[in-house]
Design a protein around this motif. Structure first.
Motif, PDB file in Angstrom:
ATOM      1  N   GLY A 131       2.860  12.655  -0.350  1.00  0.00           N
ATOM      2  CA  GLY A 131       1.761  11.707  -0.258  1.00  0.00           C
ATOM      3  C   GLY A 131       2.114  10.503   0.596  1.00  0.00           C
ATOM      4  N   SER A 132       3.354  10.041   0.471  1.00  0.00           N
ATOM      5  CA  SER A 132       3.805   8.890   1.249  1.00  0.00           C
ATOM      6  C   SER A 132       3.880   9.213   2.735  1.00  0.00           C
ATOM      7  N   LEU A 133       4.397  10.388   3.071  1.00  0.00           N
ATOM      8  CA  LEU A 133       4.464  10.781   4.475  1.00  0.00           C
ATOM      9  C   LEU A 133       3.061  10.874   5.072  1.00  0.00           C
ATOM     10  N   GLY A 134       2.126  11.425   4.302  1.00  0.00           N
ATOM     11  CA  GLY A 134       0.745  11.509   4.778  1.00  0.00           C
ATOM     12  C   GLY A 134       0.138  10.134   4.995  1.00  0.00           C
ATOM     13  N   ALA A 184      -0.551  16.864   2.601  1.00  0.00           N
ATOM     14  CA  ALA A 184       0.880  16.636   2.805  1.00  0.00           C
ATOM     15  C   ALA A 184       1.630  16.685   1.481  1.00  0.00           C
ATOM     16  N   SER A 185       1.033  16.097   0.456  1.00  0.00           N
ATOM     17  CA  SER A 185       1.655  16.083  -0.866  1.00  0.00           C
ATOM     18  C   SER A 185       1.861  17.497  -1.400  1.00  0.00           C
ATOM     19  N   ASN A 186       0.818  18.317  -1.311  1.00  0.00           N
ATOM     20  CA  ASN A 186       0.922  19.691  -1.804  1.00  0.00           C
ATOM     21  C   ASN A 186       1.811  20.555  -0.914  1.00  0.00           C
ATOM     22  N   GLY A 187       1.862  20.225   0.389  1.00  0.00           N
ATOM     23  CA  GLY A 187       2.731  20.964   1.293  1.00  0.00           C
ATOM     24  C   GLY A 187       4.192  20.811   0.925  1.00  0.00           C
ATOM     25  N   LEU A 221       0.827  -1.206   0.000  1.00  0.00           N
ATOM     26  CA  LEU A 221       0.000   0.000   0.000  1.00  0.00           C
ATOM     27  C   LEU A 221       0.863   1.257   0.000  1.00  0.00           C
ATOM     28  N   ALA A 222       1.956   1.230   0.778  1.00  0.00           N
ATOM     29  CA  ALA A 222       2.877   2.373   0.799  1.00  0.00           C
ATOM     30  C   ALA A 222       3.493   2.591  -0.578  1.00  0.00           C
ATOM     31  N   LEU A 223       3.869   1.499  -1.252  1.00  0.00           N
ATOM     32  CA  LEU A 223       4.434   1.616  -2.600  1.00  0.00           C
ATOM     33  C   LEU A 223       3.387   2.100  -3.596  1.00  0.00           C
TER      34      LEU A 223
END
Length: 358
Positions: free
Chosen positions: A272-275, A184-187, A99-101
């Motif tokens: 996106g991954s961090l979120g 998070a992705s846009n940040g 899922l992370a990948l």
């Protein structure tokens, strides 16, 4: 892959027993991703130059004009390092790894299309804001639907500092989590405006969440600290290790003055991954602290645009995002970057301290 191939042989070859330790494999995922990005980096940068995949500068900061033509799409280099390291060192039977990948690659594809339109097709604005947002929501929504379907995962929302406050959002958790991931992705994307500015805090956040996911997946530590236990979540520390290693390797070439930029393919996939990691490990609100720098950068843009429209042309900052405001005040780029890195480290330490304060 190495875990799945070699650990079953540990009963016959004792040294293979080390593969059972998530900490061991996380460290080596970091080292692997780091070495890949550093060793492949020079050839990859030459490849980008040969294709003339140079950054187009549109910002009103005069000092940035000299950066025009610097190779971009460096996020592809990081992506390669992360994928190889995770596939080598992670337990590939763990659903959270896949899922992370999915999120990492999915957000990366959205960013790649945006970069491709801007750099190759010479479409100045790349994807429209609506199309980019739709792509992010599609990837985040798909991942979250699959995550919520996992029996070991619940839809409760954990509040730091309030141990007894653990409401169940039910299916409302899905749009909330999608918002976290897209935000998070846009940040990270908005923060990526100076050499090394975005990747530094991303490395710090990745290392911080490696601790959080390991703790969330360890039943005894989770019970002791009174935090949500998610069976199997500890394996995601390997993904975080790979993300940190690839980030460090990329920073080798992205540090001021940058030889390559990450582009949207890098910033969107990292954010996106961090979120998603924050959501999986039940640290959704902690992300606001860990990624506080990204939050401030995003808020500076929202406030600037809102105030500009409300007042008919007045501004709060000289320029948004916030790092450009400091640039126009005459602060050297390298000093802004270093100070932002320091702040990101302090925020990560504050976030880690909440493990004992819940």
């Amino acid at each position: 892959m190495l875990y799945n191939l070699l650990y079953p042989l540990s009963s016959e070859v004792g040294i293979f027993n080390v593969f059972r330790y998530i900490t061991f494999r996380s460290v080596w995922a970091l080292v692997t991703a780091l070495l890949i990005t550093i060793l492949v980096g020079p050839a990859f940068i030459r490849f980008l130059k040969r294709l003339k995949f140079g950054q187009v500068i549109h910002e009103d900061v005069e000092a940035h004009m000299q950066k025009a033509g610097t190779p971009t799409m460096g996020g592809l280099l990081m992506g390669f390092g992360v994928l190889v390291a995770v596939l080598l060192w992670a337990d590939l039977t763990n659903v959270y790894i896949w899922l992370a990948l999915l999120v990492f690659v999915g957000f990366g594809i959205v960013g790649l299309v945006d970069d491709w339109l801007k750099v190759v097709k010479k479409h100045n604005k790349g994807l429209s804001a609506r199309a980019k947002f739709a792509g992010q929501v599609l990837v985040a929504g798909t991942a979250m639907f699959l995550l919520i379907e996992q029996p070991a995962f619940d839809t409760h929302l954990a509040f730091p500092f309030f141990k007894a406050l653990y409401p169940d959002l039910g299916w409302f958790y899905l749009p909330f989590a999608v918002l976290v991931m897209v935000g998070a992705s846009n940040g990270v994307n908005l923060t990526d405006g100076l050499d090394g500015l975005a990747i530094g805090p991303s490395i710090v956040a990745g290392a911080c969440f490696a601790v959080f996911v390991y703790v969330a997946g360890h039943v005894e530590i989770a019970k002791y600290l009174r935090i949500a236990y998610v069976p199997g979540m500890g394996e995601v520390a390997v993904f975080c290790g790979a993300l940190v290693g690839a980030g460090l390797g990329f920073l080798w070439y992205n540090a001021y003055p940058a030889q390559v930029f990450m582009g949207d393919v890098g910033s969107l996939s990292i954010g996106g991954s961090l979120g998603f990691v924050a959501v999986m490990s039940k640290n959704e609100l902690i992300l606001v602290i860990v990624g506080g720098l990204f939050v401030v950068e995003t808020l500076s843009v929202i406030l600037q645009v809102g105030y500009f429209k409300f007042t008919g042309g007045k501004r709060i900052f000289r320029m948004a995002p916030l790092h450009h405001h400091f640039e126009l005040k005459g602060i050297p780029e390298s000093k802004i970057i270093t100070r932002f890195w320091i702040l990101s480290i302090l925020l990560a330490l504050m976030a880690l301290s909440t493990l004992k304060l819940r």
